[in-house]
Design a protein around this motif. Structure first.
Motif, mmCIF file in Angstrom:
data_model
loop_
_atom_site.group_PDB
_atom_site.id
_atom_site.type_symbol
_atom_site.label_atom_id
_atom_site.label_comp_id
_atom_site.label_asym_id
_atom_site.label_seq_id
_atom_site.Cartn_x
_atom_site.Cartn_y
_atom_site.Cartn_z
ATOM 1 N N LEU A 122 93.747 -9.646 -8.078
ATOM 2 C CA LEU A 122 93.959 -10.407 -6.845
ATOM 3 C C LEU A 122 94.384 -11.833 -7.163
ATOM 4 C CD1 LEU A 122 90.973 -9.345 -4.544
ATOM 5 C CD2 LEU A 122 93.292 -8.412 -4.609
ATOM 6 N N GLU A 123 93.716 -12.449 -8.146
ATOM 7 C CA GLU A 123 94.063 -13.825 -8.502
ATOM 8 C C GLU A 123 95.470 -13.908 -9.063
ATOM 9 O OE1 GLU A 123 92.339 -17.603 -11.105
ATOM 10 O OE2 GLU A 123 91.254 -15.705 -11.072
ATOM 11 N N ALA A 124 95.851 -12.944 -9.905
ATOM 12 C CA ALA A 124 97.201 -12.945 -10.463
ATOM 13 C C ALA A 124 98.241 -12.773 -9.364
ATOM 14 C CB ALA A 124 97.333 -11.842 -11.505
ATOM 15 N N ALA A 125 97.955 -11.908 -8.398
ATOM 16 C CA ALA A 125 98.893 -11.683 -7.304
ATOM 17 C C ALA A 125 99.048 -12.926 -6.447
ATOM 18 C CB ALA A 125 98.427 -10.508 -6.444
ATOM 19 N N SER A 126 97.996 -13.748 -6.366
ATOM 20 C CA SER A 126 98.057 -14.961 -5.548
ATOM 21 C C SER A 126 99.016 -15.990 -6.125
ATOM 22 C CB SER A 126 96.663 -15.579 -5.418
ATOM 23 O OG SER A 126 96.275 -16.223 -6.622
ATOM 24 N N LYS A 127 99.359 -15.841 -7.411
ATOM 25 C CA LYS A 127 100.237 -16.808 -8.075
ATOM 26 C C LYS A 127 101.706 -16.461 -7.932
ATOM 27 C CE LYS A 127 96.643 -17.981 -11.404
ATOM 28 N NZ LYS A 127 96.203 -17.964 -12.814
ATOM 29 N N GLY A 128 101.984 -15.444 -7.114
ATOM 30 C CA GLY A 128 103.368 -15.128 -6.808
ATOM 31 C C GLY A 128 103.961 -13.988 -7.596
ATOM 32 N N THR A 129 103.162 -13.376 -8.473
ATOM 33 C CA THR A 129 103.659 -12.224 -9.218
ATOM 34 C C THR A 129 103.905 -11.068 -8.265
ATOM 35 O OG1 THR A 129 102.346 -12.911 -11.118
ATOM 36 C CG2 THR A 129 103.200 -10.668 -11.151
ATOM 37 N N SER A 130 105.030 -10.387 -8.419
ATOM 38 C CA SER A 130 105.346 -9.264 -7.544
ATOM 39 C C SER A 130 104.269 -8.195 -7.636
ATOM 40 C CB SER A 130 106.697 -8.662 -7.930
ATOM 41 O OG SER A 130 106.914 -7.447 -7.231
ATOM 42 N N ARG A 131 103.917 -7.619 -6.498
ATOM 43 C CA ARG A 131 102.903 -6.578 -6.474
ATOM 44 C C ARG A 131 103.476 -5.216 -6.855
ATOM 45 N NH1 ARG A 131 99.442 -7.970 -0.942
ATOM 46 N NH2 ARG A 131 99.131 -10.189 -1.378
ATOM 47 N N ASP A 132 104.757 -5.140 -7.042
ATOM 48 C CA ASP A 132 105.386 -3.866 -7.381
ATOM 49 C C ASP A 132 105.371 -3.660 -8.888
ATOM 50 O OD1 ASP A 132 105.970 -3.484 -4.710
ATOM 51 O OD2 ASP A 132 107.936 -4.450 -4.867
ATOM 52 N N GLY A 133 104.607 -2.673 -9.323
ATOM 53 C CA GLY A 133 104.637 -2.282 -10.725
ATOM 54 C C GLY A 133 103.667 -3.015 -11.623
ATOM 55 N N ALA A 134 103.377 -4.285 -11.342
ATOM 56 C CA ALA A 134 102.566 -5.067 -12.266
ATOM 57 C C ALA A 134 101.065 -4.823 -12.094
ATOM 58 C CB ALA A 134 102.865 -6.556 -12.093
ATOM 59 N N PHE A 135 100.675 -4.268 -10.959
ATOM 60 C CA PHE A 135 99.253 -4.145 -10.652
ATOM 61 C C PHE A 135 98.853 -2.696 -10.428
ATOM 62 C CE2 PHE A 135 100.633 -8.335 -9.155
ATOM 63 C CZ PHE A 135 99.796 -9.140 -9.921
ATOM 64 N N TRP A 136 97.561 -2.472 -10.489
ATOM 65 C CA TRP A 136 97.022 -1.129 -10.283
ATOM 66 C C TRP A 136 96.474 -0.924 -8.882
ATOM 67 C CZ3 TRP A 136 93.901 0.256 -15.354
ATOM 68 C CH2 TRP A 136 94.812 0.344 -16.421
ATOM 69 N N ILE A 137 96.336 -1.988 -8.124
ATOM 70 C CA ILE A 137 95.804 -1.863 -6.768
ATOM 71 C C ILE A 137 96.802 -1.099 -5.904
ATOM 72 C CG2 ILE A 137 95.098 -3.142 -4.705
ATOM 73 C CD1 ILE A 137 94.190 -5.406 -6.569
ATOM 74 N N GLY A 138 96.308 -0.103 -5.184
ATOM 75 C CA GLY A 138 97.175 0.689 -4.310
ATOM 76 C C GLY A 138 97.195 0.148 -2.897
ATOM 77 N N ARG A 139 96.030 -0.092 -2.353
ATOM 78 C CA ARG A 139 95.909 -0.633 -0.999
ATOM 79 C C ARG A 139 95.304 -2.028 -1.090
ATOM 80 N NH1 ARG A 139 92.785 3.585 2.604
ATOM 81 N NH2 ARG A 139 91.361 3.557 0.811
ATOM 82 N N TRP A 140 96.070 -3.017 -0.624
ATOM 83 C CA TRP A 140 95.682 -4.414 -0.808
ATOM 84 C C TRP A 140 94.859 -4.909 0.372
ATOM 85 C CZ3 TRP A 140 96.889 -7.395 -5.091
ATOM 86 C CH2 TRP A 140 97.765 -6.794 -6.009
ATOM 87 N N PRO A 141 93.692 -5.504 0.101
ATOM 88 C CA PRO A 141 92.947 -6.138 1.191
ATOM 89 C C PRO A 141 93.563 -7.501 1.497
ATOM 90 C CG PRO A 141 91.822 -6.533 -0.875
ATOM 91 C CD PRO A 141 93.015 -5.658 -1.201
ATOM 92 N N ALA A 142 93.257 -8.042 2.669
ATOM 93 C CA ALA A 142 93.629 -9.435 2.928
ATOM 94 C C ALA A 142 92.805 -10.319 2.004
ATOM 95 C CB ALA A 142 93.358 -9.789 4.382
#
Length: 269
Positions: free
Chosen positions: A76-96
């Motif tokens: 979640l913290e990495a995604a907050s820094k602007g990294t694309s959520r496509d492919g880089a992460f394992w989370i399938g369903r993102w919470p707010a």
């Protein structure tokens, strides 16, 4: 295997399309991987015909550390820094979610690459750095030996010819670099870096009992304290980040329980 477990842990479900899309493999191979995980951890996973997916079992017990709390929150913290959520992460369903931004100085790619190369080669480097003593940036020869994150910013730990000793310098203060113009012989050991201290922190005893209990839970304390292993060179940064001062105010959350571990706080703050 860890990806399958991660999705079960946090999404509660996974199907072969999820695995195939993540790793760019065939559906047959994805099915094979899911069957392998079921053999590995039969009490963690069950197949639901109506859902046409594998679901997390009631007796789920994670086997991989990366699927735990830290692994999820790190994504979640990495995604907050602007990294694309496509492919880089394992989370399938993102919470707010929201992560508070922190102002950070820009670190030049070439600067970081040169500093890393200097560390790996154990060779000096000249850097043009901004200091609090001079209005204009000045050149200085450094012999860096480690990168440091002080909780707020990335720094370099180095022997500084300008200071005549070891310093921790924020990388954002370095604007340029060049090959070293001064030779540096074998530097004396970085004693402050090599010395590890055990600091005991606890809730401020001036706080009400309920507030002390909240602080203890917030900071993962056991028996009213947390023990932190920190390099002597980084003690000041740690204490500042935690808001710990030599004489705590009545509103301070934390206090240092063993100040004798480092002598006078003022010498290291």
């Amino acid at each position: 295997m860890a990806f399958i477990e991660f999705r079960l842990q946090w999404d509660g479900r996974i199907n072969r399309q999820d695995v195939a899309a993540k790793f760019d493999i065939s559906l047959n191979q994805a099915t094979h991987d899911l069957v392998r995980y079921k053999r590995l951890a039969p009490t963690n996973i069950r197949y639901d015909l109506s859902e046409r997916a594998y679901l997390r079992s009631h007796d789920f017990a994670p086997r991989y550390d990366i699927t735990g709390v830290a692994g999820y929150l790190d994504q979640l913290e990495a995604a907050s820094k602007g990294t694309s959520r496509d492919g880089a992460f394992w989370i399938g369903r993102w919470p707010a979610f929201e992560v508070l931004p922190a102002p950070t100085g820009e670190i030049g790619l070439d600067v970081l690459r040169a500093v890393v190369a200097s560390i790996l080669a154990n060779e000096p480097i000249d850097v043009l750095q901004q200091t609090s003593d001079e209005l204009a940036p000045t050149w200085c020869t450094l012999l860096p030996h480690a990168l440091v994150h002080d909780g707020e910013r990335w720094c370099v730990r180095a022997f500084s010819c300008c200071a005549g000793g070891y310093e921790t310098t924020p990388l954002a203060r370095i604007g340029s670099f060049r090959a070293a113009t001064a030779a540096i012989g074998p530097a004396q050991a970085d004693a402050d870096w090599n010395t590890m201290l055990s600091l005991e922190i606890g809730p401020n005893p001036a706080l009400p009992a309920a507030a002390r209990e909240v602080v203890a839970r917030d900071y993962g304390m056991e028996d009213g304290k947390s023990i932190l292993q920190v390099r002597h060179a980084l003690v000041g940064s740690l204490l500042r980040r935690l808001g710990i001062t030599e004489i705590p105010t009545e509103h301070a959350k934390l206090v240092l329980l063993n100040p004798e571990a480092l002598g006078l706080l003022g010498e290291h703050a």
